[in-house]
Design an enzyme around this catalytic site. Structure first.
Site, mmCIF file in Angstrom:
data_model
loop_
_atom_site.group_PDB
_atom_site.id
_atom_site.type_symbol
_atom_site.label_atom_id
_atom_site.label_comp_id
_atom_site.label_asym_id
_atom_site.label_seq_id
_atom_site.Cartn_x
_atom_site.Cartn_y
_atom_site.Cartn_z
ATOM 1 N N TYR A 75 43.631 -31.803 -2.305
ATOM 2 C CA TYR A 75 42.270 -31.234 -2.304
ATOM 3 C C TYR A 75 42.263 -29.842 -1.649
ATOM 4 C CZ TYR A 75 37.160 -31.255 -1.558
ATOM 5 O OH TYR A 75 35.807 -30.955 -1.539
ATOM 6 N N LYS A 89 41.161 -26.326 -3.328
ATOM 7 C CA LYS A 89 40.031 -25.537 -2.819
ATOM 8 C C LYS A 89 40.472 -24.161 -2.314
ATOM 9 C CE LYS A 89 36.864 -28.487 -3.837
ATOM 10 N NZ LYS A 89 35.861 -28.166 -4.870
HETATM 11 P P1 NAP Z 1 30.060 -36.100 -6.311
HETATM 12 O O1 NAP Z 1 28.689 -36.579 -5.949
HETATM 13 O O2 NAP Z 1 31.153 -37.076 -6.420
HETATM 14 O O3 NAP Z 1 29.938 -35.251 -7.653
HETATM 15 C C1 NAP Z 1 31.060 -34.812 -8.372
HETATM 16 C C2 NAP Z 1 30.618 -34.338 -9.729
HETATM 17 O O4 NAP Z 1 31.792 -33.851 -10.425
HETATM 18 C C3 NAP Z 1 30.036 -35.442 -10.600
HETATM 19 O O5 NAP Z 1 28.929 -34.922 -11.315
HETATM 20 C C4 NAP Z 1 31.172 -35.790 -11.560
HETATM 21 O O6 NAP Z 1 30.738 -36.235 -12.838
HETATM 22 C C5 NAP Z 1 31.812 -34.420 -11.719
HETATM 23 N N1 NAP Z 1 33.176 -34.510 -12.238
HETATM 24 C C6 NAP Z 1 34.241 -35.184 -11.735
HETATM 25 N N2 NAP Z 1 35.312 -35.027 -12.537
HETATM 26 C C7 NAP Z 1 34.917 -34.239 -13.573
HETATM 27 C C8 NAP Z 1 35.558 -33.724 -14.734
HETATM 28 N N3 NAP Z 1 36.839 -33.981 -15.001
HETATM 29 N N4 NAP Z 1 34.837 -32.973 -15.599
HETATM 30 C C9 NAP Z 1 33.521 -32.717 -15.362
HETATM 31 N N5 NAP Z 1 32.863 -33.165 -14.275
HETATM 32 C C10 NAP Z 1 33.545 -33.924 -13.390
HETATM 33 O O7 NAP Z 1 30.571 -35.050 -5.229
HETATM 34 P P2 NAP Z 1 29.861 -33.827 -4.458
HETATM 35 O O8 NAP Z 1 30.023 -34.091 -3.014
HETATM 36 O O9 NAP Z 1 28.510 -33.531 -4.999
HETATM 37 O O10 NAP Z 1 30.884 -32.653 -4.829
HETATM 38 C C11 NAP Z 1 30.548 -31.538 -5.631
HETATM 39 C C12 NAP Z 1 31.494 -30.387 -5.304
HETATM 40 O O11 NAP Z 1 31.329 -30.010 -3.941
HETATM 41 C C13 NAP Z 1 32.973 -30.755 -5.459
HETATM 42 O O12 NAP Z 1 33.683 -29.656 -6.003
HETATM 43 C C14 NAP Z 1 33.424 -31.004 -4.042
HETATM 44 O O13 NAP Z 1 34.796 -30.799 -3.866
HETATM 45 C C15 NAP Z 1 32.597 -29.968 -3.302
HETATM 46 N N6 NAP Z 1 32.454 -30.228 -1.867
HETATM 47 C C16 NAP Z 1 31.815 -31.345 -1.415
HETATM 48 C C17 NAP Z 1 31.713 -31.544 -0.042
HETATM 49 C C18 NAP Z 1 30.996 -32.728 0.548
HETATM 50 O O14 NAP Z 1 31.022 -32.881 1.783
HETATM 51 N N7 NAP Z 1 30.363 -33.582 -0.242
HETATM 52 C C19 NAP Z 1 32.261 -30.618 0.850
HETATM 53 C C20 NAP Z 1 32.906 -29.500 0.336
HETATM 54 C C21 NAP Z 1 32.993 -29.310 -1.018
HETATM 55 P P3 NAP Z 1 30.689 -37.821 -13.215
HETATM 56 O O15 NAP Z 1 29.853 -38.448 -12.158
HETATM 57 O O16 NAP Z 1 30.086 -37.821 -14.581
HETATM 58 O O17 NAP Z 1 32.110 -38.292 -13.155
#
Ligand code: NAP
Length: 252
Positions: A160, A164
């Site tokens: 990861y 990133k």
């Molecule tokens: P999440 O709720 O798990 O959402 C992830 C999203 O990515 C879902 O809509 C999922 O779609 C989609 N996805 C996964 N694989 C995919 C693919 N192959 N093609 C297209 N879409 C895909 O997670 P989140 O926390 O909102 O994360 C969103 C972003 O923020 C990510 O890049 C994550 O790394 C980043 N981020 C999150 C955090 C945190 O603390 N939550 C911190 C730093 C960065 P489906 O549901 O349809 O599979």
């Protein structure tokens, strides 16, 4: 003189079926843009995002598009569908992402590859195909969702963190490549945000993370969405190649 109707701009948000991507899509609709909601498999979640958009901004047009961002053909089809329906891609938010955590010695090569494929190759493909239309139009905004883990690392997240950090490399390079065509490229690096991705972390880890956050709370998806929408707006036109940390002061 007849007043010309201004075209409503389009934001394409990858991974908008839950969490941060959903909040970004709703915020973008509130900001006056139409939305392409991309998702991988969670159609119910994508429809819920659409419902929330209609509630928040009834005038916004929405297109749901199922596509794996790591599949070149699927990305090409999605970008073409967006342009055919809305005339242009004005804003691209590369948000789709996954985790497959493990300590390095226990991490399989498959888990390394799958995180890199979706988190990094996905950004490459979407920026390439959407960027092609932005270059022609000589305008656009690309906002990539990185992570504080890409800057500082985190135990159990070699795959990861690499993805990133790679996103930051893409951001800074594309900012230079696209600047001459009036396209800005920036990254947002969230800290700990309350979503599906973080809800399964053990309580002990959550407690220790919370103790490191000066603002004394975890972030909400809307905290990220507000910043993304600013970077997507006309007000941010002199900002490019930047990484904005949104982490409650954790890495201040
Ligand atoms: P999440 O709720 O798990 O959402 C992830 C999203 O990515 C879902 O809509 C999922 O779609 C989609 N996805 C996964 N694989 C995919 C693919 N192959 N093609 C297209 N879409 C895909 O997670 P989140 O926390 O909102 O994360 C969103 C972003 O923020 C990510 O890049 C994550 O790394 C980043 N981020 C999150 C955090 C945190 O603390 N939550 C911190 C730093 C960065 P489906 O549901 O349809 O599979």
């Amino acid at each position: 003189m007849e007043k010309r109707e201004e075209r409503r701009k389009l934001s394409l948000v990858s991974g908008a079926s839950s969490g941060i991507g959903r909040a970004i899509a709703v915020r973008e609709a509130r900001a006056g843009r139409n939305l392409l909601i991309n998702y991988a498999g969670n159609e119910e979640g994508a429809k819920e995002t659409e419902r929330l958009i209609h509630e928040a901004a009834p005038e916004a047009e929405v297109l749901l598009f199922r596509a794996d961002v790591s599949e070149e053909e699927a990305v090409r089809e999605m970008v073409d569908a967006a342009v055919e329906r809305f005339g242009a891609i004005d804003v691209l938010v590369n948000n789709a992402g996954i985790t497959r955590d493990n300590l390095l010695l226990r991490m399989s090569a498959e888990d390394f590859d799958s995180v890199l494929r979706i988190n990094l190759r996905g950004v490459f493909l979407l920026s390439k195909y959407a960027g092609k239309y932005m270059l022609k139009k000589r305008s656009g905004r690309i906002i990539n969702i990185s992570s504080v883990v890409g800057l500082h690392g985190n135990i159990g997240q070699v795959n990861y963190a690499a993805s990133k950090a790679g996103i930051i490399g893409i951001t800074k390079t594309l900012a230079r490549e696209y600047a001459g065509r009036n396209i800005t490229v920036n990254a947002v690096a969230p800290g700990f945000i309350e979503t599906r991705m973080t809800e399964t972390l053990p309580e002990k880890i959550k407690e220790s993370m919370l103790s490191e956050i000066p603002l004394g709370r975890f972030g909400k998806p809307e905290d990220i969405a507000n910043a993304v929408s600013f970077l997507a707006s006309d007000e941010s036109s002199y900002i490019t190649g930047q990484v904005l940390l949104i982490d409650g002061g954790m890495r201040a």
